[in-house]
Motif scaffolding. Sequence first.
Motif, PDB file in Angstrom:
ATOM      1  N   LEU A 246     -18.606  -4.052  75.135  1.00 33.04           N
ATOM      2  CA  LEU A 246     -18.328  -3.133  74.044  1.00 33.04           C
ATOM      3  C   LEU A 246     -17.425  -1.993  74.551  1.00 33.04           C
ATOM      4  O   LEU A 246     -17.920  -1.010  75.104  1.00 33.04           O
ATOM      5  CB  LEU A 246     -19.639  -2.545  73.503  1.00 33.04           C
ATOM      6  CG  LEU A 246     -20.810  -3.513  73.224  1.00 33.04           C
ATOM      7  CD1 LEU A 246     -22.043  -2.739  72.783  1.00 33.04           C
ATOM      8  CD2 LEU A 246     -20.423  -4.535  72.167  1.00 33.04           C
ATOM      9  N   PRO A 247     -16.112  -2.147  74.380  1.00 30.01           N
ATOM     10  CA  PRO A 247     -15.228  -1.040  74.776  1.00 30.01           C
ATOM     11  C   PRO A 247     -15.432   0.157  73.840  1.00 30.01           C
ATOM     12  O   PRO A 247     -15.561  -0.028  72.627  1.00 30.01           O
ATOM     13  CB  PRO A 247     -13.820  -1.633  74.635  1.00 30.01           C
ATOM     14  CG  PRO A 247     -13.958  -2.861  73.809  1.00 30.01           C
ATOM     15  CD  PRO A 247     -15.372  -3.317  73.846  1.00 30.01           C
ATOM     16  N   VAL A 248     -15.465   1.391  74.391  1.00 29.57           N
ATOM     17  CA  VAL A 248     -15.749   2.542  73.542  1.00 29.57           C
ATOM     18  C   VAL A 248     -14.551   2.880  72.643  1.00 29.57           C
ATOM     19  O   VAL A 248     -14.727   3.482  71.588  1.00 29.57           O
ATOM     20  CB  VAL A 248     -16.184   3.799  74.355  1.00 29.57           C
ATOM     21  CG1 VAL A 248     -17.456   3.538  75.124  1.00 29.57           C
ATOM     22  CG2 VAL A 248     -15.077   4.251  75.294  1.00 29.57           C
ATOM     23  N   SER A 249     -13.338   2.489  73.060  1.00 34.08           N
ATOM     24  CA  SER A 249     -12.195   2.593  72.152  1.00 34.08           C
ATOM     25  C   SER A 249     -11.157   1.563  72.582  1.00 34.08           C
ATOM     26  O   SER A 249     -11.296   0.968  73.664  1.00 34.08           O
ATOM     27  CB  SER A 249     -11.590   4.008  72.208  1.00 34.08           C
ATOM     28  OG  SER A 249     -10.757   4.116  73.353  1.00 34.08           O
TER      29      SER A 249
ATOM     30  N   ARG B  26     -22.086 -16.736  79.304  1.00 30.10           N
ATOM     31  CA  ARG B  26     -21.546 -16.906  77.955  1.00 30.10           C
ATOM     32  C   ARG B  26     -21.376 -15.499  77.396  1.00 30.10           C
ATOM     33  O   ARG B  26     -22.355 -14.807  77.111  1.00 30.10           O
ATOM     34  CB  ARG B  26     -22.513 -17.745  77.119  1.00 30.10           C
ATOM     35  CG  ARG B  26     -22.752 -19.139  77.709  1.00 30.10           C
ATOM     36  CD  ARG B  26     -23.658 -19.990  76.844  1.00 30.10           C
ATOM     37  NE  ARG B  26     -25.055 -19.617  76.939  1.00 30.10           N
ATOM     38  CZ  ARG B  26     -25.914 -20.071  77.853  1.00 30.10           C
ATOM     39  NH1 ARG B  26     -25.502 -20.935  78.778  1.00 30.10           N
ATOM     40  NH2 ARG B  26     -27.171 -19.677  77.845  1.00 30.10           N
ATOM     41  N   ILE B  27     -20.128 -15.074  77.276  1.00 29.67           N
ATOM     42  CA  ILE B  27     -19.845 -13.669  76.997  1.00 29.67           C
ATOM     43  C   ILE B  27     -18.696 -13.508  76.006  1.00 29.67           C
ATOM     44  O   ILE B  27     -17.802 -14.364  75.969  1.00 29.67           O
ATOM     45  CB  ILE B  27     -19.535 -12.934  78.340  1.00 29.67           C
ATOM     46  CG1 ILE B  27     -19.307 -11.434  78.117  1.00 29.67           C
ATOM     47  CG2 ILE B  27     -18.351 -13.563  79.064  1.00 29.67           C
ATOM     48  CD1 ILE B  27     -19.277 -10.635  79.425  1.00 29.67           C
ATOM     49  N   THR B  28     -18.732 -12.487  75.180  1.00 30.55           N
ATOM     50  CA  THR B  28     -17.618 -12.153  74.288  1.00 30.55           C
ATOM     51  C   THR B  28     -17.378 -10.644  74.364  1.00 30.55           C
ATOM     52  O   THR B  28     -18.159  -9.920  74.976  1.00 30.55           O
ATOM     53  CB  THR B  28     -17.927 -12.503  72.809  1.00 30.55           C
ATOM     54  OG1 THR B  28     -19.041 -11.704  72.402  1.00 30.55           O
ATOM     55  CG2 THR B  28     -18.232 -13.971  72.607  1.00 30.55           C
ATOM     56  N   THR B  29     -16.285 -10.220  73.736  1.00 33.25           N
ATOM     57  CA  THR B  29     -15.988  -8.781  73.679  1.00 33.25           C
ATOM     58  C   THR B  29     -15.829  -8.377  72.215  1.00 33.25           C
ATOM     59  O   THR B  29     -15.257  -9.137  71.417  1.00 33.25           O
ATOM     60  CB  THR B  29     -14.694  -8.467  74.456  1.00 33.25           C
ATOM     61  OG1 THR B  29     -14.882  -8.883  75.807  1.00 33.25           O
ATOM     62  CG2 THR B  29     -14.389  -6.980  74.421  1.00 33.25           C
ATOM     63  N   ASP B  30     -16.380  -7.231  71.855  1.00 37.08           N
ATOM     64  CA  ASP B  30     -16.239  -6.721  70.495  1.00 37.08           C
ATOM     65  C   ASP B  30     -14.992  -5.833  70.447  1.00 37.08           C
ATOM     66  O   ASP B  30     -15.017  -4.683  70.878  1.00 37.08           O
ATOM     67  CB  ASP B  30     -17.508  -5.926  70.133  1.00 37.08           C
ATOM     68  CG  ASP B  30     -17.480  -5.445  68.684  1.00 37.08           C
ATOM     69  OD1 ASP B  30     -16.378  -5.468  68.072  1.00 37.08           O
ATOM     70  OD2 ASP B  30     -18.541  -5.054  68.175  1.00 37.08           O
ATOM     71  N   TYR B  31     -13.889  -6.404  69.911  1.00 35.28           N
ATOM     72  CA  TYR B  31     -12.623  -5.656  69.856  1.00 35.28           C
ATOM     73  C   TYR B  31     -12.444  -4.921  68.529  1.00 35.28           C
ATOM     74  O   TYR B  31     -11.365  -4.421  68.244  1.00 35.28           O
ATOM     75  CB  TYR B  31     -11.432  -6.610  70.065  1.00 35.28           C
ATOM     76  CG  TYR B  31     -11.316  -7.159  71.469  1.00 35.28           C
ATOM     77  CD1 TYR B  31     -11.033  -6.311  72.550  1.00 35.28           C
ATOM     78  CD2 TYR B  31     -11.468  -8.527  71.734  1.00 35.28           C
ATOM     79  CE1 TYR B  31     -10.908  -6.819  73.847  1.00 35.28           C
ATOM     80  CE2 TYR B  31     -11.360  -9.039  73.007  1.00 35.28           C
ATOM     81  CZ  TYR B  31     -11.075  -8.186  74.068  1.00 35.28           C
ATOM     82  OH  TYR B  31     -10.946  -8.679  75.343  1.00 35.28           O
ATOM     83  N   THR B  32     -13.469  -4.883  67.694  1.00 37.06           N
ATOM     84  CA  THR B  32     -13.299  -4.226  66.390  1.00 37.06           C
ATOM     85  C   THR B  32     -13.090  -2.730  66.616  1.00 37.06           C
ATOM     86  O   THR B  32     -13.351  -2.199  67.701  1.00 37.06           O
ATOM     87  CB  THR B  32     -14.543  -4.420  65.499  1.00 37.06           C
ATOM     88  OG1 THR B  32     -15.668  -3.841  66.165  1.00 37.06           O
ATOM     89  CG2 THR B  32     -14.813  -5.883  65.220  1.00 37.06           C
TER      90      THR B  32
END
Length: 739
Positions: free
Chosen positions: A626-629, A649-655
Amino acid sequence: MRLMLQIQLPDGSVKEYPENYTAIDVAKTIGERLAAATLAAEINGTVVDATRPVGQVSNLPPGTSIPLKLITNKDPKALAVMRHSAAHVMARAVMRLYPGVGLAFGPTTGHGFYYDFDLDTKISEDDFPRIEEEMKKIIADAEPFERFNATRDEAVKLCTDLDQKLKVEHIQTGLADHGSLSFYRQGNFMDLCRGPHVPDAGKITAIKLISIAGSYWKGDANNKQLQRLYGTAWFSQKDLDEYIKQVDEAKKRDHRVLGKQLGLFSISQDVGPGLCLWLPKGSTVRATLEDFIKKELLKLGYTPVYSPHIGRVEMYEISGHFPYYRDAQFSPIFGHDAGALVDFWIRKLREHKDGTAVFSLDDEQKLLESAKVMGAALTEYPMSGSVDAKIETLRVWEKNQERYLLKPMNCPHHVQMSASQQRSYRDLPVRLAEFGTVYRHEKTGELNGMLRVRGLTQDDAHLFCTPDQVEEEFKLTLGLVKFVLNSVGLDDYRMQLSLRDSKNKTKYVGSDENWDKAETTLRKVLTELALPFTTMEGEAAFYGPKIDFMVRDCIGREWQLGTVQLDFNLPERFKLEYIGADNKPHRPVMIHRAPFGSMERFTGMLIEHFAGAFPLWLAPEQVRVLPVSDKFNDYAQSVERQFREAGFRITTDYTSSRVNAKVREAQLQLIPYMLIVGEKEAAANSVALRDRIDGDLGVLPIADAIAKLQEEVAARRVRQVVKSSFRSFDESGEESNEY
Ligand SMILES: [Zn+2]
Ligand SMILES: [Zn+2]
């Protein structure tokens, strides 16, 4: 007064009573309180009404002493009786509120009962309070349940007068071979019923309606649609409350709801009812489980095999799976157009021979002509010959055609594999393992998400060994099942050992000596492994004793998993042999075992057990970055890559959401770990680790975070199941009290 009735009480004593005495009368001679607590009676092993004369009910010749046990309101057997009485009371209440309602079937279930109603008005949960209120009135009136018999013609007339069309149809078709039928009257309510019932409605204590669902007459989707009203009944309000607490918890964990919410599996009517579509996330869980088991099996000397999804009908005729289990199978696949016609023809001839159906010469003539049109000349058909000769002619034709069955069981395929090579005693045991997909034609009304399906993959294996190796193989197998269950946090179980009925040995295949040896061995193994077990005499299959794991989940429900079954029959039927040390041929023993049962049912059960929150090693998505920005998206990507390379098994939340919203979303999706990355973390090549259960775990170097999570995966740690505060309820048995 003449004392004619000799009754043997459970303590072995024999007493004499007047000849018309009922179980209640016997109870009264002991005490009024006992009589009031007596809900049913067990006469010579069969549970019956306590209000029927004991001598009349028992089939024993006059003069013999009749074994009698009073079934009181402490006995689970009485619970089943009371539940069926509650089903009648519910039907009566529904009739009062919805005049003209049609009654179908109303059996007991493991923890309650249901009744199928034919009713145009839709019953909803909002109607439950008034139905319950009406039931309570009937219970307060405490009218007795009275049994009476009627001939089939009288029964038809009675049900016609009551305007119960489904009952009339059932008596005329399904019960055509019954001469006399029993009914139960309770006040002005009457129902065709085998019983038994409690003496009067006042004996029904705590009741509640549970749910309403659609069903079909006789479970067939081509038939009329009905409404199935489920209820439950208990000996006390306290028992009922505890049970309802469990039901409510189970509803929250319903795998059908969670499976959809979390994208684990789906069932599409376009593909077909009962055919499970494993979505990527569900498939990940399944593949992880399968890989885990495969590794364990290799360690234990199993060899993986693959077999096709179909097999020739002839093979299943040898194994006995066809036509014996035909009702539970999909129809055969016929290579010749006339295949289904000839198949139907043979069945009709057999029914004609048994006297269960009429099959005229005219019908035969028509079939013969149709077969010709379809390209099967059947010139040899002995139109004026015997039924056996006719069947034989058709069988000869059939055997020259291709007929396949969708695999209902993997066993015959594995037997063929075992038989494909000459074996010596030195080659045994042979252990063949396959995640084998099988097909069962379950009734649409019986289907239930992943728990009851039409296509299922068993974690199956068959062991072929010498009688002397049975002990060691059972030990290894039970050890494996235990290990596998513990690995998913299921450590609350007991064993059930099913043995043959020692009083009726003739109905079992295999020698007396082999049975004795096998049963002694199984007991010994269970004792040595310190596994708690109960024995069930007479519960073994005709072909061998077995052990079942009865596993309790975290809300106290018991699931039958992990069957290990000994088999003397298939090696016999397929004439399997190995060459012994004496240089002579011997018959091997076969062991069937499937620790999970099926991947579908086991995964469905796990979804409910974990309430969708799989432990790290099984979670479809284990970690989310979870990138903060968006300034830190590049760093997030590099973190993701490093974890992925380390096997996660990993993903990134780019929203563009705020980090709090990202955390909330990841929590909702039950992802075990979150990695929050911002300025500080990027600068130090680290991550802020957040645990779904324990929250913030502080900032760690990437390598340390990877090592920590890898350790948890390797240990297959299960952290999220809170020990059950729920009671375990024994099943009171599923009885069809109806004919
Ligand atoms: Zn009934
Ligand atoms: Zn098998």
